[in-house]
Design an enzyme around this catalytic site. Structure first.
Site, PDB file in Angstrom:
ATOM      1  N   HIS A 325      92.290  93.788  41.888  1.00  0.00           N
ATOM      2  CA  HIS A 325      91.590  93.173  43.104  1.00  0.00           C
ATOM      3  C   HIS A 325      90.030  92.988  42.374  1.00  0.00           C
ATOM      4  O   HIS A 325      89.286  93.886  41.840  1.00  0.00           O
ATOM      5  CB  HIS A 325      91.152  94.098  44.432  1.00  0.00           C
ATOM      6  CG  HIS A 325      91.035  93.816  45.837  1.00  0.00           C
ATOM      7  ND1 HIS A 325      89.355  93.485  45.729  1.00  0.00           N
ATOM      8  CD2 HIS A 325      91.496  93.661  46.748  1.00  0.00           C
ATOM      9  CE1 HIS A 325      88.887  93.105  46.729  1.00  0.00           C
ATOM     10  NE2 HIS A 325      90.489  93.011  47.872  1.00  0.00           N
ATOM     11  N   ARG A 345      83.409  88.673  52.026  1.00  0.00           N
ATOM     12  CA  ARG A 345      83.319  87.588  50.495  1.00  0.00           C
ATOM     13  C   ARG A 345      84.352  86.503  51.853  1.00  0.00           C
ATOM     14  O   ARG A 345      83.168  85.145  52.197  1.00  0.00           O
ATOM     15  CB  ARG A 345      84.407  87.025  49.801  1.00  0.00           C
ATOM     16  CG  ARG A 345      83.880  87.821  48.199  1.00  0.00           C
ATOM     17  CD  ARG A 345      84.859  87.897  47.030  1.00  0.00           C
ATOM     18  NE  ARG A 345      85.521  88.486  47.217  1.00  0.00           N
ATOM     19  CZ  ARG A 345      86.660  88.224  46.588  1.00  0.00           C
ATOM     20  NH1 ARG A 345      87.492  87.540  46.316  1.00  0.00           N
ATOM     21  NH2 ARG A 345      88.467  89.830  46.721  1.00  0.00           N
TER      22      ARG A 345
HETATM   23  O1  MEZ Z   1      96.761  92.107  51.154  1.00  0.00           O
HETATM   24  C1  MEZ Z   1      95.756  92.760  50.268  1.00  0.00           C
HETATM   25  O2  MEZ Z   1      95.392  92.966  49.362  1.00  0.00           O
HETATM   26  C2  MEZ Z   1      94.229  92.957  51.310  1.00  0.00           C
HETATM   27  C3  MEZ Z   1      93.945  92.453  52.336  1.00  0.00           C
HETATM   28  C4  MEZ Z   1      92.762  93.215  50.684  1.00  0.00           C
HETATM   29  C5  MEZ Z   1      91.398  93.388  50.937  1.00  0.00           C
HETATM   30  O3  MEZ Z   1      91.211  92.974  50.220  1.00  0.00           O
HETATM   31  O4  MEZ Z   1      91.654  93.849  52.104  1.00  0.00           O
END
Ligand code: MEZ
Length: 550
Positions: A325, A345
């Site tokens: 992420h 974001r």
């Molecule tokens: O689906 C995901 O991983 C999600 C919604 C994560 C996030 O950034 O909140």
């Protein structure tokens, strides 16, 4: 007097961020070109470091490319000594056994019940407590094409493009087609999604979405979903066995799956569960800390379901691909790796370097965005290094208030305001320092669109599976996946159990797998590991290999 959490050099960098804010509010950098995408992925995405991957040497997916950390716990003997288990002594006998107490497991149980299975014939077993899972920790939202400008076909194309066309078409089709009905059901159960004044669902963009399709409950969407599902499970008297992780699948003499062996964490005794249908919903591998990355994941995310499934003969798919992420917390040290939702974001916050400059479009797909951030730190040396050595870039959260008005952050990100506020960081006034963090296992056990594995009586749903998202999942498609495929698994299992007759129970497949390990002279510690081991020094240093630098 409040103490500034940031040291002077970081504060000076924040001053630069503030100076460029008004100008930036009117301009956002464009998407990368296809050539740039290829280049940045090849050179900066951790998945492309060949030395960090290997091919599985045995088992049903021999030759599958996997991260080294995965090979280490797949190519090894079981923690269970098959000879030490008395399979004639059955502790629980059930029609449907669900291994995992997160959102996929709860969905499977509830939909099996809605398909006619009595609650007393359904058993959920879970490593910790019901709801201790990545579902609860999910923040940003759930995708579903429910707006008039959208439809499942567009959702399909977004998910397929985001996954680099490596997704399994029938799985994506199931995902996007069932999404609207899941959202409707969740609303009927009483989930509190954010809405506009006219009662329609609020929605935002995530990386790689061509429509605003992310629906949410502030920044604790997963907690809202899990709380409601857990209440449904308990209110319907579905049986739940907590603090009892599954260790291996059991088969019968004809080779069909027939239950699991559990470990009672309290007494350390093994428990034998016989079941006509077993559904694996154990989640992913965040706590393996692939390539030393910190993680957003739940403490129990240690790949157990995949290992059990693999030893039982279910292929692993797309294990080469790991999701980092883009925005994990990089400061303060106490929360390094925890999620800063993509919704930040989605609401307009830009990612900036130490000079307060934008260097990328903020909503590229996750693999591209993460690679651009890594390039900015390691390739261009434009990142901040914290006093403890974490690399990071600024996520300009205060820009959200400038764009949408005062109070927007508190209204949309109340959980995150608290999370950072606890350490003196005020995301309404100051940007957040972020860096990519291990978030999701894109690959996993192979299933079909009915959540069936190739082993008879064995189903799987959620992050434990691979194929739905190709090699890069889009935001909001995992809360959707646990819901759609949890539901599907429950319905499929309910349909089949009437036809299942089980024979004599056996763990012969484990003895056989252990023999493969001997043949290949593997010396790795046994698995599943059930919990991460933080006593090992290797987790202390999060550094990228030097040959990764240009
Ligand atoms: O689906 C995901 O991983 C999600 C919604 C994560 C996030 O950034 O909140």
């Amino acid at each position: 007097m409040t103490v500034d959490p940031y040291p002077d050099y970081m504060r000076e960098s924040i001053n630069k961020v503030e100076k460029t804010r008004d100008k930036r509010a009117k301009e956002t950098i464009d998407h990368c070109s296809p050539d740039e995408i290829t280049d940045v992925l090849n050179n900066f995405h951790p998945d492309f470091i060949k030395e960090q991957k290997t091919k599985l040497r045995f088992g049903i997916s021999k030759g599958e490319v996997v991260p080294l950390e995965v090979a280490k716990i797949v190519e090894t003997k079981s923690v269970l000594n098959p000879k030490a288990i008395d399979l004639k002594k059955i502790d629980f006998d059930t029609d449907i056994l669900i291994v995992g107490g997160g959102g996929a497991g709860a969905n499977a149980a509830l939909w099996a019940m809605k398909s006619g299975v009595k609650p007393e014939n359904i058993l959920i077993v879970t490593k910790l407590r019901m709801g201790d899972s990545n579902t609860t920790m999910a923040q940003g939202g759930i995708q579903a094409a429910v707006r008039s400008v959208d439809n499942p076909a567009i959702h399909y194309l977004d998910a397929f493009g985001g996954g680099h066309y490596e997704n399994e078409p029938p799985l994506v089709r199931r995902l996007v087609r069932d999404a609207p009905l899941i959202l409707k059901w969740y609303e009927e159960l009483g989930m509190m999604f954010d809405k506009f004044d006219d009662g329609t669902m609020d929605a935002i963009h995530g990386g790689g979405t061509s429509r605003k399709r992310m629906h949410f409950a502030k920044d604790f969407t997963g907690a809202e979903i899990m709380k409601t599902l857990r209440d449904e499970v308990f209110n319907n008297n579905i049986k739940v066995l907590e603090f009892s992780p599954a260790v291996e699948l059991i088969k019968d003499e004809t080779g069909q799956v027939a239950g699991v062996v559990l470990l009672n964490l309290d007494s350390k005794e093994y428990i034998v569960v016989r079941a006509k249908a077993t559904i694996l919903t154990t989640g992913g591998f965040g706590r393996l800390h692939i390539q030393g990355f910190p993680t957003t994941n739940h403490y129990g995310a240690t790949f157990d379901g995949c290992i059990m499934g693999y030893r039982a003969g279910v292929p692993l798919k797309l294990m080469k691909s790991v999701q980092y992420h883009p925005t994990g917390a990089a400061f303060p040290e106490q929360i390094v790796g925890l999620l800063v939702t993509e919704k930040v974001r989605g609401k307009g916050a830009q990612v900036l370097n130490k000079n307060g400059e934008q260097f990328c479009f903020p909503l590229e797909t996750r693999d591209v965005e993460a690679s651009l951030l890594i390039r900015e730190c390691f390739g261009k040396n434009n990142g901040i290094i914290t006093p403890t050595g974490q690399h990071g870039l600024w996520l300009d959260s205060p820009l959200i208030e400038l764009l949408h008005g005062e109070g927007t952050i508190e209204k949309n990100f109340s959980a995150m305001v608290k999370q950072f506020g606890r350490f003196g960081v005020d995301m309404i006034k100051d940007p957040l320092l972020i860096y990519p963090t291990l978030h999701y296992q894109n690959g996993g056990l192979a299933i079909n669109e009915n959540a069936e594995t190739k082993m008879k009586n064995l189903y799987a749903a959620g992050e434990v599976c691979g194929g739905t998202h190709g090699s890069n999942r889009l935001m909001g498609n995992s809360l959707l996946e646990i819901s759609v495929f949890g539901r599907t698994a429950g319905i499929s299992a309910a349909k089949k159990i009437g036809k299942v007759t089980l024979g004599k129970l056996t763990l012969a497949h484990i003895s056989q797998y252990n023999a493969f390990c001997d043949e290949h002279k593997v010396k790795n510690p046994p698995s599943p590991i059930l919990f991460p081991d933080y006593t090992e020094a290797k987790h202390k240093d999060r550094v990228l290999p030097t040959d990764f630098l240009i």
